[in-house]
Design a protein around this motif. Structure first.
Motif: not given
Length: 65
Positions: A12-13, A28-31, A34-38, A49-57
């Protein structure tokens, strides 16, 4: 994939903000910039947010010191 396993791979967020140590408004500012994880937008409007997307980010932002 079971619901229990999927819930650990989808954050979750609030969980992401806690892990990163930032406020919800910062996320939300990052989002918006377009600087936030997918994120995945659920039918009810909630974001996950997928754990894998956060880890990659995070890996992409690692400083090669």
């Amino acid at each position: 994939m079971t619901t229990a396993v999927r819930s650990r791979t989808m954050l979750t967020i609030a969980e992401v903000c806690e892990e990163l140590g930032v406020s919800r408004s910062t996320f939300y500012d990052w989002r918006a910039k377009r600087r936030a994880p997918r994120c995945i937008k659920l039918p009810n409007g909630d974001l996950r947010i997928r754990r894998s997307d956060l880890d990659h980010w995070l890996d992409d932002r690692e400083d090669a010191a």
